[in-house]
Design a protein around this motif. Sequence first.
Motif, PDB file in Angstrom:
ATOM      1  N   LYS A 873       1.080  -1.111   0.190  1.00 51.23           N
ATOM      2  CA  LYS A 873      -0.069   0.019  -0.062  1.00 51.23           C
ATOM      3  C   LYS A 873       0.909   1.321  -0.012  1.00 51.23           C
ATOM      4  CE  LYS A 873      -4.247  -1.837   2.169  1.00 51.23           C
ATOM      5  NZ  LYS A 873      -5.193  -1.688   3.392  1.00 51.23           N
ATOM      6  N   ILE A 874       0.353   2.141  -0.759  1.00 53.39           N
ATOM      7  CA  ILE A 874       0.927   3.453  -0.762  1.00 53.39           C
ATOM      8  C   ILE A 874       0.231   4.460  -0.494  1.00 53.39           C
ATOM      9  CG2 ILE A 874       2.228   5.157  -2.238  1.00 53.39           C
ATOM     10  CD1 ILE A 874       2.915   3.153  -4.322  1.00 53.39           C
ATOM     11  N   SER A 875       0.411   5.134   0.672  1.00 51.98           N
ATOM     12  CA  SER A 875      -0.495   6.140   1.479  1.00 51.98           C
ATOM     13  C   SER A 875       0.020   7.561   1.567  1.00 51.98           C
ATOM     14  CB  SER A 875      -1.154   5.611   2.758  1.00 51.98           C
ATOM     15  OG  SER A 875      -0.048   5.208   3.423  1.00 51.98           O
ATOM     16  N   VAL A 928      -6.996   2.632  -6.489  1.00 56.64           N
ATOM     17  CA  VAL A 928      -7.199   3.527  -5.473  1.00 56.64           C
ATOM     18  C   VAL A 928      -7.997   2.743  -4.383  1.00 56.64           C
ATOM     19  CG1 VAL A 928      -7.963   5.621  -4.629  1.00 56.64           C
ATOM     20  CG2 VAL A 928      -6.715   5.438  -6.520  1.00 56.64           C
ATOM     21  N   GLU A 929      -7.812   2.496  -2.996  1.00 56.39           N
ATOM     22  CA  GLU A 929      -8.564   1.883  -2.113  1.00 56.39           C
ATOM     23  C   GLU A 929      -9.849   2.518  -2.033  1.00 56.39           C
ATOM     24  OE1 GLU A 929      -7.152   0.114   1.838  1.00 56.39           O
ATOM     25  OE2 GLU A 929      -7.679   2.123   2.348  1.00 56.39           O
ATOM     26  N   ASP A 959      -1.637   8.994 -13.743  1.00 55.75           N
ATOM     27  CA  ASP A 959      -2.853   9.915 -13.120  1.00 55.75           C
ATOM     28  C   ASP A 959      -3.722   8.913 -12.288  1.00 55.75           C
ATOM     29  OD1 ASP A 959      -4.310  11.880 -13.036  1.00 55.75           O
ATOM     30  OD2 ASP A 959      -5.055  12.084 -14.962  1.00 55.75           O
ATOM     31  N   PRO A 960      -3.302   8.470 -10.962  1.00 58.57           N
ATOM     32  CA  PRO A 960      -3.948   7.837 -10.283  1.00 58.57           C
ATOM     33  C   PRO A 960      -5.310   8.569  -9.629  1.00 58.57           C
ATOM     34  CG  PRO A 960      -2.070   8.531  -9.009  1.00 58.57           C
ATOM     35  CD  PRO A 960      -1.847   9.271 -10.517  1.00 58.57           C
ATOM     36  N   GLY A 961      -5.436   9.843 -10.021  1.00 62.45           N
ATOM     37  CA  GLY A 961      -6.674  10.621  -9.539  1.00 62.45           C
ATOM     38  C   GLY A 961      -6.636  11.038  -7.908  1.00 62.45           C
ATOM     39  N   VAL A 962      -5.393  10.890  -7.457  1.00 59.28           N
ATOM     40  CA  VAL A 962      -5.503  11.545  -5.909  1.00 59.28           C
ATOM     41  C   VAL A 962      -4.644  12.682  -5.869  1.00 59.28           C
ATOM     42  CG1 VAL A 962      -5.278   8.821  -5.079  1.00 59.28           C
ATOM     43  CG2 VAL A 962      -3.329  10.232  -5.655  1.00 59.28           C
ATOM     44  N   PHE A 963      -5.259  13.636  -4.622  1.00 59.54           N
ATOM     45  CA  PHE A 963      -4.925  14.877  -4.592  1.00 59.54           C
ATOM     46  C   PHE A 963      -3.755  14.867  -3.376  1.00 59.54           C
ATOM     47  CE2 PHE A 963      -8.763  14.818  -6.951  1.00 59.54           C
ATOM     48  CZ  PHE A 963      -8.459  15.614  -7.889  1.00 59.54           C
ATOM     49  N   VAL A 964      -2.835  16.095  -3.512  1.00 57.28           N
ATOM     50  CA  VAL A 964      -1.931  16.159  -2.904  1.00 57.28           C
ATOM     51  C   VAL A 964      -2.290  16.601  -1.239  1.00 57.28           C
ATOM     52  CG1 VAL A 964      -1.184  18.510  -3.256  1.00 57.28           C
ATOM     53  CG2 VAL A 964       0.677  16.963  -2.579  1.00 57.28           C
ATOM     54  N   THR A 965      -3.362  17.148  -1.121  1.00 54.54           N
ATOM     55  CA  THR A 965      -3.856  17.680   0.395  1.00 54.54           C
ATOM     56  C   THR A 965      -4.742  16.577   0.771  1.00 54.54           C
ATOM     57  OG1 THR A 965      -5.739  18.801  -0.696  1.00 54.54           O
ATOM     58  CG2 THR A 965      -3.682  20.058  -0.655  1.00 54.54           C
ATOM     59  N   LYS A 966      -5.093  15.664   0.107  1.00 56.76           N
ATOM     60  CA  LYS A 966      -6.055  14.543   0.872  1.00 56.76           C
ATOM     61  C   LYS A 966      -5.364  13.115   1.456  1.00 56.76           C
ATOM     62  CE  LYS A 966      -9.336  17.340  -0.665  1.00 56.76           C
ATOM     63  NZ  LYS A 966     -10.165  18.105   0.171  1.00 56.76           N
ATOM     64  N   ILE A 970      -3.023   3.729  -2.295  1.00 56.14           N
ATOM     65  CA  ILE A 970      -3.322   2.880  -3.310  1.00 56.14           C
ATOM     66  C   ILE A 970      -2.743   1.626  -3.163  1.00 56.14           C
ATOM     67  CG2 ILE A 970      -1.967   2.750  -5.740  1.00 56.14           C
ATOM     68  CD1 ILE A 970      -2.259   5.972  -5.872  1.00 56.14           C
ATOM     69  N   VAL A 971      -3.461   0.685  -3.522  1.00 54.94           N
ATOM     70  CA  VAL A 971      -3.274  -0.740  -3.186  1.00 54.94           C
ATOM     71  C   VAL A 971      -2.775  -1.393  -4.397  1.00 54.94           C
ATOM     72  CG1 VAL A 971      -4.299  -3.101  -2.401  1.00 54.94           C
ATOM     73  CG2 VAL A 971      -5.168  -0.827  -1.610  1.00 54.94           C
ATOM     74  N   ILE A 972      -1.505  -1.980  -4.194  1.00 57.69           N
ATOM     75  CA  ILE A 972      -0.571  -2.875  -5.323  1.00 57.69           C
ATOM     76  C   ILE A 972      -0.920  -4.519  -4.984  1.00 57.69           C
ATOM     77  CG2 ILE A 972       1.252  -3.099  -6.598  1.00 57.69           C
ATOM     78  CD1 ILE A 972       1.876  -0.060  -5.811  1.00 57.69           C
TER      79      ILE A 972
END
Length: 974
Positions: A873-875, A928-929, A959-966, A970-972
Amino acid sequence: MVRAVTLSGALLLLLYVPSTFAVKTQDFKTCAQAGFCRRGRALASRAQETASWKSPYSVDSSSLAVASDQASFTAGVKSSLYPDIKFSLDVRIHDDGVVRVRMDEVDGLRKRYDEAASWALIAEPKLSRDISWTVGKKDVRALYGAKKESEVVVNFEPLRVALLRNGKEQVVLNGRGLLHMEHFRTKESSRPEGTPEEGLDEEAQAVMKVRPMAWFEGETEDGYWEESFGGNTDSKPKGPESLSIDIEFPNHGHVYGIPQHATRLDLPTTTGENPTYSDPYRLWNSDVFEYMASSTMSLYGSIPVMHAHAADSTVAIFNAVASETWIDVDHPTPKSTNTHWISESGILDVFIMPGPTPDDIFGQYARLTGTPALPAQWSLGYHQCRWNYISSDDVRSVQKRFDEHDMPVDVFWLDIEYAEEHKYFIWDKKNFPDPVDMMHDVEALGRKMVVIIDPHLKRTSNYPVYQEASELGVLVKGKSGDSEYEGWCWSGSSSWIDFFNPNSWEWWKRLFKTTSQGNKWSWTESTDNTYIWNDMNEPSVFNGPEISMPRDNIHYGGWEHRDVHNINGMLLPNITSQALIARSDPPKRPFVLTRSFYAGSQRFGAMWTGDNLGTWDHMAAGIYMVLANGIAGMTFAGSDVGGFFGNPEPEMLVRWYQVGAFNPFFRAHAHLDTKRREPYLIDEPYRGMLRDILRLRYTMLPVWYTAFHEASVTGIPVLRPHYVVFPRDEAGFTLDDQYFIGGSGLLVKPVVHKDVTEIEVYLPEDQVYYNYFSHHAYRGSAKGKQVIVPAAIHEIPLLIRGGSIIPTRERPRRSSPLMKRDPFTLRVALDKTGYARGELYLDDGETFSHLEGNIVWREFVAEKTAKKSKTIKISSSDLVSKNPDAAVDGVSLTKYDPLNAFAKSVEGVRVEKIVLLGLTSKPVGVKVEGGDDLVSEFVSGVAAEGKKEGEASVLIIKDPGVFVTKDWTIVIQL
């Protein structure tokens, strides 16, 4: 050759521009040419040659008084040589374990200078409330620390101060008996007669019969009352007042610090059987034209801080003295270090920092003198300078050429020729007819300008800055103390602002106002985006002794220049930075570059290493100097890219840009006699290489800014030498040609030699390291290992330590402010256990709103869900919320709101790509989880967890659709 400059109708010989590159060593003293240094070294020689040597200083135990809170004690000190001279001792322990030792002359004929620490310290240190002094017959001592592991022992006869940890001596003052505070006396007084000390050998007794005190102070009064050098005479009205102290590190074989010198980081010896240098290290802020690339000569700044390091501990001392100081270094054994500090004037005021780790030392020193200021983010971009851009059209043309060649740049600089007759603040309207319009043209693309302001003022009635300073009485006085000192500098006949005078402070700040101040002069032909370069502030005086101010000049409070010289250069950038803050509402973070500095200067801005040469040796020396400045607090540092003097060949220029791109302060600068060498002027293929280097710097601005944030909180330098990151790895204690950037995990070894195609990089641990560009995986060893890294001219040896996550911004832009809403790329470099971590710190990069909690501070983690799991997991998570003690720039974030105004302003900034290095196999799923599958590409290669070297496996998540402030995960699935 000599450059002739016509000013005010007179032909003034102001600047020596040598036809060959060689420092004029005859302009600067050696120890043998400085009376007090001769006396101090002679004292050390007599001590070494006399078996029964004994320090004459002892504590009067009957006078010892322990404070009611037990944090300190005071006592009288007497000298067997001069029974009628009184001294005082003050020893106190701070709440973080730092020990402060002060000694001063009591009821002397005059007062010794005792204000150095007040300029360096940010506040009076808090004393410990967990101390209990035990007074015995022979000493006074105190145990302290969480496990009572630290002990301070002050022996009475002779006076000796030692710091111990777990019974092992770490730092010893006066262990070799070289303490000597030359007391004030009259020229007519003779040395008192006396009998030899008991216990002296026959040789010493014979000497004493011939000349009382000769065994200690020497046979003659050497340079006590007057001294000449280079055609100048120092009147020495106070007579001898030097201070000598030996400081031993009995169990530490390496010492670093005491910048500024062009030497290796691990300071070579100056005494003993095989000294590297014959002269001690000198601290005397000096304008050294074309300094040598290896020398103990003093340079532009002086920070009397020294780290001593061994595998089991790091300790340090800060010797708060402002006068000229010489420091001998010797290693009586490979595991110990002796130093001898000889200062011209001042009191003994030594801070002993107990560590025991390098990070602890940085924290202890930062609590004394402050952390580095968090700079404006644009100031971490590329700066373009030369002496001189000759007109406003020249500036516009340079900006245009950068844009035409797609080269990013943030700052354009103006040297002294912008000013009419070198009257700072006053534009030469012939060449700069429209300065405000010029500045606005630069600002239109998010860029800034820096303009030089020096501390000498042209003595002329048509210069309002000089006239106001003279009327206020804030100019340095000559030795009589009655009239303004007159010397020669760029402006011709000049006077110098005395920033020790408080009356100068508000006046100087007012000068920088960009709006009219009624009938008071201010710099209305400027803008809020014009920043300042303070040069020549050692001070440099062309016709003065050693290219500086006479030592018997008088400053505010009646102090002679000799007493305050090394602090002098610190005051100008201090007040200038305050002026830049005060000129706008809301205030913006200042940028001030200084050439001269002292302990605490890190609070006010950046420094550079001065007038270097375009040679390979100077390129290498610049790295050592930047590292040394960093460990002494002055971490916002860099060297002139390309060298100030000379015309580097294309290969050298490319290598120098590679060095500069991995310095905290990144500026190209050149002498007026050099060929123009802006990066767009060089031929291909070198021009493309320079463009790539500049873009790489901008790509990595998030790394640099995050590292500066950490430095502003902890005091840990941005560039970290090997011993700082791996304090137990003895094989790396002398390393100073490779270093880490902050806590990012980036390891760089710039190439500083000609015709290099590959280079050895030392890996200190059993860990995987990845080539930043090729993703080649290298394996270290628990015993340390050299690996060969490609280093052709277009290649930079840059590795990512396994276990790191590197946030970058990959979109090419013309300047850094245009990147504020650009997306991020995350490089995830797994370690051999499949783990990685990184940080990203953001704020608006310009104002002080970050002190109110308007920030984004994220933690990125990649890890397995279980030890043998095939799921990684990358979080991303909010780091402030996880750290209740978090602070920014020393200000607590207890009222932090994750939805603060700045976070809202960048809530649309996304992560556009993740590059994951070192997976064991191709994933069967990436998502993305709680969301849909993501688009990804996988290239098979070496896994982080294996033993092989070679191209690492690479997973690119697009483009994983995640934002830097949130927060996100991401599950691999492997």
